[in-house]
Design an enzyme around this catalytic site. Structure first.
Site, PDB file in Angstrom:
ATOM      1  N   HIS A 158       0.831  -1.213   0.000  1.00 26.14           N
ATOM      2  CA  HIS A 158       0.000   0.000   0.000  1.00 26.14           C
ATOM      3  C   HIS A 158       0.858   1.254   0.000  1.00 26.14           C
ATOM      4  O   HIS A 158       0.552   2.237  -0.687  1.00 26.14           O
ATOM      5  CB  HIS A 158      -0.909   0.020   1.242  1.00 26.14           C
ATOM      6  CG  HIS A 158      -2.152  -0.796   1.098  1.00 26.14           C
ATOM      7  ND1 HIS A 158      -2.925  -0.758  -0.042  1.00 26.14           N
ATOM      8  CD2 HIS A 158      -2.744  -1.659   1.943  1.00 26.14           C
ATOM      9  CE1 HIS A 158      -3.960  -1.567   0.131  1.00 26.14           C
ATOM     10  NE2 HIS A 158      -3.869  -2.128   1.313  1.00 26.14           N
ATOM     11  N   GLU A 217      -1.924 -19.285 -16.328  1.00 28.50           N
ATOM     12  CA  GLU A 217      -1.057 -19.190 -15.147  1.00 28.50           C
ATOM     13  C   GLU A 217      -0.609 -20.566 -14.664  1.00 28.50           C
ATOM     14  O   GLU A 217       0.255 -20.682 -13.794  1.00 28.50           O
ATOM     15  CB  GLU A 217      -1.767 -18.433 -14.021  1.00 28.50           C
ATOM     16  CG  GLU A 217      -3.179 -18.912 -13.751  1.00 28.50           C
ATOM     17  CD  GLU A 217      -4.014 -17.911 -12.962  1.00 28.50           C
ATOM     18  OE1 GLU A 217      -3.453 -17.179 -12.131  1.00 28.50           O
ATOM     19  OE2 GLU A 217      -5.235 -17.871 -13.180  1.00 28.50           O
ATOM     20  N   ASP A 243       1.918 -16.106 -11.143  1.00 27.87           N
ATOM     21  CA  ASP A 243       1.741 -17.515 -10.806  1.00 27.87           C
ATOM     22  C   ASP A 243       2.477 -18.427 -11.784  1.00 27.87           C
ATOM     23  O   ASP A 243       3.060 -19.434 -11.384  1.00 27.87           O
ATOM     24  CB  ASP A 243       0.255 -17.887 -10.794  1.00 27.87           C
ATOM     25  CG  ASP A 243      -0.378 -17.626  -9.439  1.00 27.87           C
ATOM     26  OD1 ASP A 243       0.365 -17.380  -8.477  1.00 27.87           O
ATOM     27  OD2 ASP A 243      -1.612 -17.667  -9.339  1.00 27.87           O
ATOM     28  N   ARG A 273       7.563 -17.113  -4.561  1.00 24.67           N
ATOM     29  CA  ARG A 273       8.277 -15.846  -4.777  1.00 24.67           C
ATOM     30  C   ARG A 273       8.359 -14.988  -3.518  1.00 24.67           C
ATOM     31  O   ARG A 273       9.109 -14.037  -3.460  1.00 24.67           O
ATOM     32  CB  ARG A 273       7.635 -15.061  -5.920  1.00 24.67           C
ATOM     33  CG  ARG A 273       6.220 -14.587  -5.658  1.00 24.67           C
ATOM     34  CD  ARG A 273       5.590 -14.096  -6.957  1.00 24.67           C
ATOM     35  NE  ARG A 273       4.180 -13.773  -6.786  1.00 24.67           N
ATOM     36  CZ  ARG A 273       3.728 -12.547  -6.651  1.00 24.67           C
ATOM     37  NH1 ARG A 273       4.556 -11.532  -6.682  1.00 24.67           N
ATOM     38  NH2 ARG A 273       2.435 -12.327  -6.508  1.00 24.67           N
ATOM     39  N   CYS A 308      -1.099  -9.853 -17.972  1.00 21.22           N
ATOM     40  CA  CYS A 308      -1.568  -8.982 -16.892  1.00 21.22           C
ATOM     41  C   CYS A 308      -0.762  -9.151 -15.611  1.00 21.22           C
ATOM     42  O   CYS A 308      -1.122  -8.612 -14.576  1.00 21.22           O
ATOM     43  CB  CYS A 308      -3.052  -9.228 -16.613  1.00 21.22           C
ATOM     44  SG  CYS A 308      -3.457 -10.955 -16.261  1.00 21.22           S
TER      45      CYS A 308
END
Length: 577
Positions: free
Chosen positions: A192, A434, A458, A468, A505
């Site tokens: 954030h 993915e 993914d 990761r 994406c």
């Protein structure tokens, strides 16, 4: 030369030169105490929650003025946490059942929630909910202990903030007139604080591990948030050099801004679609402002995560319709809900699993809980007349899963038509690639889908068998590995052989090292955070697709390691006109 150099992750672009300001957290230590009067502790908790609520309302008002509605909504989420009966109920139950003080009960329950959210490695949004829980619980704990939390809003001179981490509350109170940059020990580009920094256009470097131990209050710093480098006590020559770089970057941003209304066309005239990833209807405003040619990923699970119960068909319809209208005829790829497994919702009972990342989630839940799935599809189909809708199913592993999902979509469409509703006849239906099995069998999938969108986050970790977020194996998270590039090429080639298109994406789509390779591999659509669109468009305009094809071929066929690929790309970028 500077006294020393510290490296981290560039999270918000820019260059800043100013003294260090260490933002230290108060002592929130407490002892676990057995209590006789549980009711009194519950009342203490209620009072502390009320104090925290008042503070967050004030911070929300500051954030609305400094950040705008879109970024300020994180504090609406904080207020929802305070009002969450599951969160509050578990704390109260622990106080009553274990006869412990409110501080202990709060800390233990908050840690459970934080651990759960942090484990959701395939969903950055859910991972960052951990920061929300930590921020809110610290605020409640401070109220219980009667101590004050830091107030960055009081800073009144130019500084670079140094902290272990910045909470969303801290970041929202930063005054960009005085705060020239911030650097933290922990965090990533999807945190954030990083997202807010990009919104405020404050340079930020995160994940330095030890900046708070190496820098003192008042140390002069240069923060290069383009490269992820911090210079401590720089020389006059270094200050002059980086001031020039800062001026050049400011001029570069002004040039990028001129591209906001232009299409993304390569040097040799090939058009690419560059779009934005969004999570809420409000995010579509940022996409438009940054010149997005599409929404390449609308993560609809946010509707479920930010709701106390399943969102109704009408609630979903209004959200989807809003995004389609804001994009004014530009394509919007909507991913059906990607929840389940480790992404628990308080109102959805899911089984405990040994390996939730490979478990009952996304399309697997949707196909199992058909009415819930159909509600979402009905809402999407009803909204389809408001714009150019593309529907995407996540976590598809087999053709049978895609066929089953499409059958539910057709069933929902027929229901609506029978009810006299209008549904667009121009809806593309695709899948997210993915799972490696789907990437390998892309040739077969391409005969039935309308498009592919590659979810690299993914795909990479499943292909490399490496979490990761696990620091011990994070070195295996390699977007440029020739094996990953080969899978991507297989998917794109399979789509093109059937006259279909392929998008991306995942984070890789906006990665400036990956972009030349992806152009060379023939990727049709790039979807990324809105703040990365213009610089990606600028880069693509400098690329010749034929030369990039040669580059991609070399990367796959001649390179043996990630380092080889990076060196190859950097050499090619250095030779751009």
């Amino acid at each position: 030369m500077a006294k020393f150099k510290i490296l981290g992750t560039a999270a918000s672009d820019g260059i800043a030169i100013a003294p260090a300001y260490l933002l230290t957290e108060p002592n929130l230590e407490f002892k676990r105490v057995t209590v006789e009067d549980s009711e009194q502790e519950i009342n203490r908790l209620a009072d502390a929650i009320e104090v925290a609520q008042g503070q967050i309302i004030k911070i929300h008002q500051i954030a609305l003025q400094s950040l705008g509605q879109e970024e300020a909504q994180v504090f609406e989420a904080h207020l929802l946490v305070l009002d969450d009966p599951e969160f509050k109920g578990q704390i109260e139950a622990k106080i009553t059942e274990e006869k412990v003080n409110a501080e202990s009960a709060l800390s233990e329950v908050a840690n459970l929630f934080v651990t759960m959210f942090e484990s959701m490695v395939d969903n950055p949004y859910m991972q960052e909910r951990a920061a929300d829980i930590r921020d809110v619980s610290d605020r409640i704990l401070a109220a219980l202990l009667g101590v004050s939390l830091p107030n960055p809003a009081t800073i009144s001179e130019e500084v670079i903030i140094i902290a272990d981490d910045l909470t969303p509350s801290d970041t929202a109170q930063l005054n960009k007139r005085y705060v020239k940059a911030f650097v933290t020990n922990i965090g990533g580009r999807t945190s954030h604080s990083a997202i807010m920094a990009r919104s405020l256009e404050i340079p930020a470097v995160v994940g330095t591990q030890s900046i708070t131990d190496q820098v003192k209050d008042g140390d002069l710093l240069i923060v290069d948030a383009l490269e992820g480098v911090i210079l401590v006590d720089p020389t006059e020559e270094e200050i002059a050099e980086y001031q020039e770089r800062a001026n050049a970057y400011t001029a570069q941003k002004a040039e990028w801004a001129k591209l906001v209304s232009e299409p993304t066309i390569s040097k040799d005239g090939v058009h690419f679609e560059v779009g934005a990833n969004i999570g809420t209807p409000k995010d579509a405003d940022g996409a438009v402002e940054n010149g997005a040619e599409a929404v390449g990923l609308y993560r609809t699970e946010f509707l479920y995560m930010d709701s106390k119960d399943f969102p109704t068909e009408d609630e979903q319809y209004e959200a989807y319709k809003s995004v389609l209208e804001k994009m004014a005829g530009k394509p919007v790829v909507v991913r059906t809900m990607d929840i389940g497994g480790d992404k628990e919702l308080p109102y959805l009972q899911l089984p405990e699993e040994m390996n939730p990342f490979l478990g009952y989630r996304a399309i697997r839940i949707s196909l199992d809980q058909k009415e819930m799935f159909k509600t979402q599809l009905r809402a999407l189909l009803r909204a389809s007349t408001a714009g150019k809708l593309r529907i995407m199913f996540p976590m598809i592993a087999t053709l049978n899963e895609f066929r089953a999902a499409k059958a539910v979509l057709e069933e929902a469409k027929q229901e609506l038509l029978n009810e006299g509703q209008t549904v667009s006849e121009d809806i593309q239906v695709g899948i997210m690639i993915e799972i490696p099995a789907a990437a390998v069998l892309a040739k077969q999938f391409a005969k039935e889908v309308d498009f592919f969108s590659i979810g690299t986050n993914d795909l990479i970790q499943y292909t490399m068998a490496a979490d990761r977020m696990n620091e011990r194996v994070s070195y295996l998270y390699q977007p440029y590995n020739p094996a990953i590039l080969t899978l991507i090429k297989n998917v794109i080639d399979a789509a093109h052989a059937e006259g279909k298109w392929t998008g991306m994406c995942g984070e890789m789509a906006g990665d400036q090292t990956a972009v030349p390779l992806l152009v060379g591999l023939g990727l049709d659509e790039f979807s990324m955070s809105a703040s990365s669109i213009l610089k990606t468009r600028s880069l693509i305009k400098k690329l010749d697709t034929n030369k990039m094809k040669e580059l991609a071929d070399k990367a796959i066929n001649d390179c043996q390691t990630v380092e080889d690929v990076i060196a190859l790309v950097e050499e090619a970028k250095a030779n751009l006109d």
